[in-house]
Design a protein around this motif. Sequence first.
Motif, PDB file in Angstrom:
ATOM      1  N   ARG A 166      -2.177   0.534  -5.124  1.00  0.00           N
ATOM      2  CA  ARG A 166      -3.519   0.479  -4.542  1.00  0.00           C
ATOM      3  C   ARG A 166      -3.976   1.871  -4.126  1.00  0.00           C
ATOM      4  O   ARG A 166      -5.113   2.267  -4.372  1.00  0.00           O
ATOM      5  CB  ARG A 166      -3.503  -0.472  -3.344  1.00  0.00           C
ATOM      6  CG  ARG A 166      -4.844  -0.534  -2.672  1.00  0.00           C
ATOM      7  CD  ARG A 166      -4.967  -1.668  -1.687  1.00  0.00           C
ATOM      8  NE  ARG A 166      -6.203  -1.487  -0.936  1.00  0.00           N
ATOM      9  CZ  ARG A 166      -6.525  -2.179   0.136  1.00  0.00           C
ATOM     10  NH1 ARG A 166      -5.697  -3.114   0.577  1.00  0.00           N
ATOM     11  NH2 ARG A 166      -7.663  -1.964   0.765  1.00  0.00           N
ATOM     12  N   ALA A 167      -3.058   2.613  -3.493  1.00  0.00           N
ATOM     13  CA  ALA A 167      -3.409   3.981  -3.072  1.00  0.00           C
ATOM     14  C   ALA A 167      -3.771   4.839  -4.284  1.00  0.00           C
ATOM     15  O   ALA A 167      -4.704   5.641  -4.227  1.00  0.00           O
ATOM     16  CB  ALA A 167      -2.246   4.603  -2.301  1.00  0.00           C
ATOM     17  N   PHE A 168      -3.062   4.631  -5.398  1.00  0.00           N
ATOM     18  CA  PHE A 168      -3.389   5.404  -6.609  1.00  0.00           C
ATOM     19  C   PHE A 168      -4.793   5.042  -7.095  1.00  0.00           C
ATOM     20  O   PHE A 168      -5.584   5.909  -7.450  1.00  0.00           O
ATOM     21  CB  PHE A 168      -2.365   5.118  -7.723  1.00  0.00           C
ATOM     22  CG  PHE A 168      -1.049   5.829  -7.545  1.00  0.00           C
ATOM     23  CD1 PHE A 168      -0.636   6.304  -6.305  1.00  0.00           C
ATOM     24  CD2 PHE A 168      -0.212   6.019  -8.633  1.00  0.00           C
ATOM     25  CE1 PHE A 168       0.587   6.960  -6.147  1.00  0.00           C
ATOM     26  CE2 PHE A 168       1.020   6.680  -8.492  1.00  0.00           C
ATOM     27  CZ  PHE A 168       1.410   7.142  -7.239  1.00  0.00           C
ATOM     28  N   HIS A 169      -5.088   3.721  -7.094  1.00  0.00           N
ATOM     29  CA  HIS A 169      -6.411   3.280  -7.567  1.00  0.00           C
ATOM     30  C   HIS A 169      -7.521   3.812  -6.681  1.00  0.00           C
ATOM     31  O   HIS A 169      -8.631   4.043  -7.149  1.00  0.00           O
ATOM     32  CB  HIS A 169      -6.475   1.754  -7.645  1.00  0.00           C
ATOM     33  CG  HIS A 169      -5.668   1.191  -8.762  1.00  0.00           C
ATOM     34  ND1 HIS A 169      -5.822   1.620 -10.064  1.00  0.00           N
ATOM     35  CD2 HIS A 169      -4.684   0.266  -8.786  1.00  0.00           C
ATOM     36  CE1 HIS A 169      -4.963   0.968 -10.841  1.00  0.00           C
ATOM     37  NE2 HIS A 169      -4.251   0.144 -10.085  1.00  0.00           N
ATOM     38  N   GLU A 170      -7.211   3.998  -5.418  1.00  0.00           N
ATOM     39  CA  GLU A 170      -8.253   4.499  -4.508  1.00  0.00           C
ATOM     40  C   GLU A 170      -8.560   5.972  -4.773  1.00  0.00           C
ATOM     41  O   GLU A 170      -9.551   6.497  -4.285  1.00  0.00           O
ATOM     42  CB  GLU A 170      -7.828   4.255  -3.045  1.00  0.00           C
ATOM     43  CG  GLU A 170      -7.959   2.785  -2.670  1.00  0.00           C
ATOM     44  CD  GLU A 170      -7.248   2.375  -1.371  1.00  0.00           C
ATOM     45  OE1 GLU A 170      -7.568   1.289  -0.861  1.00  0.00           O
ATOM     46  OE2 GLU A 170      -6.373   3.133  -0.894  1.00  0.00           O
ATOM     47  N   ARG A 171      -7.685   6.619  -5.548  1.00  0.00           N
ATOM     48  CA  ARG A 171      -7.929   7.974  -6.036  1.00  0.00           C
ATOM     49  C   ARG A 171      -8.139   8.996  -4.916  1.00  0.00           C
ATOM     50  O   ARG A 171      -8.869   9.955  -5.068  1.00  0.00           O
ATOM     51  CB  ARG A 171      -9.114   8.013  -7.016  1.00  0.00           C
ATOM     52  CG  ARG A 171      -8.929   7.070  -8.197  1.00  0.00           C
ATOM     53  CD  ARG A 171      -9.969   7.258  -9.271  1.00  0.00           C
ATOM     54  NE  ARG A 171      -9.917   8.591  -9.856  1.00  0.00           N
ATOM     55  CZ  ARG A 171      -9.020   8.968 -10.768  1.00  0.00           C
ATOM     56  NH1 ARG A 171      -8.104   8.109 -11.180  1.00  0.00           N
ATOM     57  NH2 ARG A 171      -9.039  10.188 -11.260  1.00  0.00           N
TER      58      ARG A 171
END
Length: 389
Positions: free
Chosen positions: A31-36
């Motif tokens: 999720r943190a990666f997707h939040e960029r």
Amino acid sequence: MTRRHGRSQTHREIAVFEPYLGHDTLGAVARAFHERWLGMGAATREFEEELARFLGLLDRQVLATNTGTSALHLGLLAAGARPGVEVIVPSFNFVADHQAIVATGATPVFCDIEEQTLGLDPDKARSLINDRTAILLPLHFSGIPCEIDTLYDLAREHNLRVVEDATHAFGSSVDNRKVGSFGDIACFSFDPVKVITCIDGGAVVLPDSEDVASLQQGRLLGIDRDTVERYRNGRAWDYDVVRPGYRYHLTNVMARIGLSQLARVDEFITNRRRYCTLYQERLGNVEGISVPLTSYDEISPFIYWMRVTESRRQALIDHLRGRGVATGIHFMPAHAFSFFGDAPRGDLSRTERVSSEIVTLPLHSFMHEDDVEYICEVIADFFTKRVGR
Ligand SMILES: *Cc1c(COP(=O)(O)O)cnc(C)c1O
């Protein structure tokens, strides 16, 4: 004891620590990666809000940091630690605390512990107070609160600040108040082995009266303005630098992991209490050892410890290792390290005895109760068969 046989065949050791890492943990990273936005940002803010909710903070604020050690450093700075100032701290503690004191320029003064909680001894602390003393730094060892009310009385009497090392006591309560929700300053750690982990992380909790903006600046290189922007996943391009500062902020990735752990912390604590209670039931009557005599109702246990006479400790550790059970020692006393050879200290006789007797047994958030039973049988075996005598 069929498990013993099974263990020796598979060579699987029961570890002292076993952090909970599940699909939800991986999901939090994704999720943190997707939040960029990998650095400190909105998830850091959310983690602080959830910490405040879990701890039941009313007139207090929380600041997330990248480690427990940096939380202690910032907490000590907020309490006025600086060169010329003395901080009374148990030697029976992890050296992170003593180094955090050293980092402020203040002097750690090693104090003994008391027998029941293995926390800072209020009477011995009193005897170390002089006009340079500014701060008490007690530890809630293993999650069992120290004699905190007496220590706060002492602090009030001598106008001292208190920085609680609550790194072992995330979720422990005193009279239904969570550690960190009352008192002066409290510091938590979310390092790899703590009850919840951010992989690495920490938090300082401070009274509302404290200048949190200044600490936010201290957390991020002394930069003014940037924290607010970052809490929105943005970055201030024009800013001022207004005080000494450190790179102590918690990133969004670590905060997401922390949030996923926090969502399950009640389950972790319930399980850990159950394993500790089982240890207590099984080991309480074994002659030759002593275990913490406490009810776990209000405790969030970080480690489970027992004491054995010094002359038999190594043999017991070896016996356990031979049966597939790892152990630890918390702590080697800090005053024995060469760097602290000249540090001021009081009588440390109990610290010396306890640190030569203590053994940490495996405690995880998810264990098999059979494993706890097995560990207790191996220990009972050692004492009834007089192994190593
Ligand atoms: C874990 C711990 C710390 C430091 O926390 P980190 O997050 O590892 O920096 C300090 N004191 C004690 C007693 C600890 O157990």
